[in-house]
Each structure stands twice: as structure tokens, then as C-alpha cells.
Design a protein around this motif. Sequence first.
Motif, mmCIF file in Angstrom:
data_model
loop_
_atom_site.group_PDB
_atom_site.id
_atom_site.type_symbol
_atom_site.label_atom_id
_atom_site.label_comp_id
_atom_site.label_asym_id
_atom_site.label_seq_id
_atom_site.Cartn_x
_atom_site.Cartn_y
_atom_site.Cartn_z
ATOM 1 N N ASP A 120 80.999 -0.530 12.613
ATOM 2 C CA ASP A 120 81.934 0.481 12.113
ATOM 3 C C ASP A 120 82.163 1.592 13.130
ATOM 4 O O ASP A 120 83.250 2.201 13.158
ATOM 5 N N ALA A 121 81.169 1.847 13.966
ATOM 6 C CA ALA A 121 81.315 2.876 14.996
ATOM 7 C C ALA A 121 82.091 2.373 16.208
ATOM 8 O O ALA A 121 82.428 3.165 17.105
ATOM 9 N N GLY A 172 88.804 -0.431 14.813
ATOM 10 C CA GLY A 172 88.951 -1.116 13.543
ATOM 11 C C GLY A 172 88.474 -2.540 13.563
ATOM 12 O O GLY A 172 88.316 -3.161 12.510
ATOM 13 N N LEU A 173 88.226 -3.086 14.759
ATOM 14 C CA LEU A 173 87.721 -4.455 14.906
ATOM 15 C C LEU A 173 86.389 -4.462 15.643
ATOM 16 O O LEU A 173 86.099 -5.366 16.422
ATOM 17 N N GLY A 174 85.600 -3.445 15.408
ATOM 18 C CA GLY A 174 84.291 -3.372 16.054
ATOM 19 C C GLY A 174 84.343 -2.836 17.456
ATOM 20 O O GLY A 174 83.374 -2.963 18.198
ATOM 21 N N GLY A 175 85.481 -2.222 17.831
ATOM 22 C CA GLY A 175 85.629 -1.731 19.193
ATOM 23 C C GLY A 175 86.187 -0.326 19.264
ATOM 24 O O GLY A 175 86.496 0.307 18.246
ATOM 25 N N LEU A 176 86.332 0.145 20.502
ATOM 26 C CA LEU A 176 86.829 1.490 20.778
ATOM 27 C C LEU A 176 87.994 1.494 21.756
ATOM 28 O O LEU A 176 88.501 2.562 22.104
ATOM 29 N N GLY A 177 88.380 0.299 22.213
ATOM 30 C CA GLY A 177 89.394 0.243 23.262
ATOM 31 C C GLY A 177 88.874 0.739 24.588
ATOM 32 O O GLY A 177 89.654 1.113 25.476
#
Length: 397
Positions: free
Chosen positions: A40-41, A51-56
Amino acid sequence: MTTAETPPDAGAVEALAREVVAAHPPATTPLTDLMGAWYDAGLAWVHFPPGLGGLGAERSAQPRANRVLREAGGPEPRTVNTIGYGIVAGTICRFTPPETAARLLRPLATGEELWCQLFSEPGAGSDLAGLATRAVRDGDEWVVNGQKVWTSLAHKSAWGVLLARTDPDVPKHKGLTYFVVRMDSPGIEVRPLRQITGRASFNEVFLDDVRIPDSQRLGDVGAGWFVANSTLGDERTSLGDRVPARGSGTIADAIDLWRARPDRHTPVRRERLTRLWIRAEAHRLTADRARVSAARGTPGPESAITKLVGSELNQAVYEFCIDLLGAEGALVDTYSPDAPDDVSGPTALQRKFLRSRATTLEGGTSEIMRNVIGERVLKLPQEVRNDKGKPWKDVPR
């Protein structure tokens, strides 16, 4: 604070990781809750979209986040769901709608739903594109029949990624389609295969009129080879990039044993260990270069280099260890299908040696890796293929 327009740098990713483990101490937080908070982080795969387990963020920031989790007493994330984290997640992210990806990725990240890879077959291992498992469309479903083999963790998995032939009238690479399938679907039978280590983590899988909804197809019909190469690139990167800090990891086993057994020292063995250390350091640096390439997008053929070098180095290191152990190298403390995955204990090196025999086979044999490097990296002429351009159904088998 960072925004969607300015992805966090490695320092911000590490700081976020520290916040997560402070709020969810690994020692007292159930694993699924811990890894759910990690997902979630955005720390499961920092280079994935938010939103898909990442941060970009840059993929190179992932090791710093994972190190924070390990140092706090948590797991290395990939060990929670080996096939899921390292091999399947990237394909799901690239080839499914965001809402589908989110539904699949979170339980994958928490370890609640394990994954396996239904690619290799008895007659199609190195020549994966020659596979014979058939998928025939029936309305909004596909009916699948065939057999897969060497499927790691199929006996524990909730989901599998499946490559099947949907058009036998075109050349082998063009008639494949990629699916995800529930492993508890009617018609799927899993049988364990016992390994040289005594364990049974590989399996053969039989598919008898298994029905898969078309909504579980990844990519276009007939584009399975393209999607599968995305998965294979992730697999090779996963197998090849397990390169820890300088002087640690596999080579550390050899160094530690050398220090513990001065009675077995000889000038020849000293030189052999030195050469292994140099190879390990060259592998670490090469893997760093491959990670930079992978961070730019879909993993490319460079991952074949780290996979080839890493798997052969792994074997060489444990061959050295067994030689240094002498007669003790013939001892193993357990030989059972129920033996734990843990590789500690008095004969850990012996079990690692036995397991290392698989490293030049899994994820593509060393021979296949050399072909990939020669043809796709060095741009050498391709091997002569008698089946090139022929419909799959007309190729002798």
C-alpha cells in the motif's frame, strides 16, 4: 512530499520504508499485514505506478527499501512469493488493465496467493516456442489441454501464468497466447517431481479440458510470445540480479569456509578462491549495469548476461566448497521431500551444492543464454532453423 509529477528519489523511498517498518514492526506484525502495508505504501515494486504497489520511482531504489525491511527483521520481499515477485508481477502490470492488476497484485505481494509459471513442457523446454499445449476458443472461454513440467511451486500456488498454442497453422512463435489461470480450476492435476536435494518443489502439471475465461488472457490472441518474453526477461533479471554487497552472498560462503578450514589450504586452492572472488565482483558490477537497463522499461537481453554468469558462478563456488570440505562434502543431514527451505545447519553447503546444479537449467539453460547474447546483444547471425516460416503443425516432432 513528492507528487505524481516528481517521483521520489532513492533517499525518499528509503525514508518511506523506515516509516512503514516503524508503524508495522516486523517482529509483531503478521506477515500478510506487514507486506500489505509495504504494498500500500508503494514499496513492493517502487518502479510500478502508484496504486499498483509502486511509486513511479527508479527501479534502482528498490534495494534500499528492501534493505530497510530486512534490517528491521522483515523478509526479503521476493521470498514471500518467489515466482510472483520476481517473474509474474511485471507482466501483470504491463499487460492487464489497472483494476485487474490491482486485484491480482496485492494478494500476490502479501503472499496470500502464490503464483507459478506454466511454460516448459516435456517436448518444449529450451525450444519453448515449440510447445504443444492447445487452447481452443469456445465462446467467451478457452478450453486448454496439455502438459507442463518443471513447474516450481505449482502444488502451493493459487494462480499460474500459462502459455498455450491457439493457432497451429502459423509458425510456432506466432500461434501462442498468454493466460492467467486459477490452479484450482477443474481439470488441473499437479504431480510433484523429486529433486536431487530430496525435496519436491518442482512439479508436472496436466491440463484436461481446463476452461479459462477470455478475460484472463494477457495481450492479444497470437501475441503470447511477445508477452512471454516480457516474463522471461523478468525471470532472468530476477535470477541474475541476486547480487548482494561486495564480498557477501555466495562468495561469502567460500570465504567463510576458507577461514574455518586452514588445514585444507594450498596455494592452488588459494588461487582458485581468488579467481572466484574476482568473478563474483565482476558479476556484481555487470548486474548493476543490467539493472540500469531494466529500469528504463521492459528487461532486455542484457538480463541473459547476468543470469548466465551468475548461475555458472554459483556452481563454481559450491564446487570449490565441496572440494575444500574433503570427505565431509559427501554428508547431507536430510534427504526428504518435507525438508524446509532453510539452508542453514551443519550440511548447508552440501545442500547448496546440490541445489546449484539447477541454476544453469532454470530460467533458460546456459546454452540458450549464450544464443540470446550472441544474437540479440552481439548481433551475430542467427542459428539455422529448419522450422523457420513453417506452420507449427507441419514441423516434425
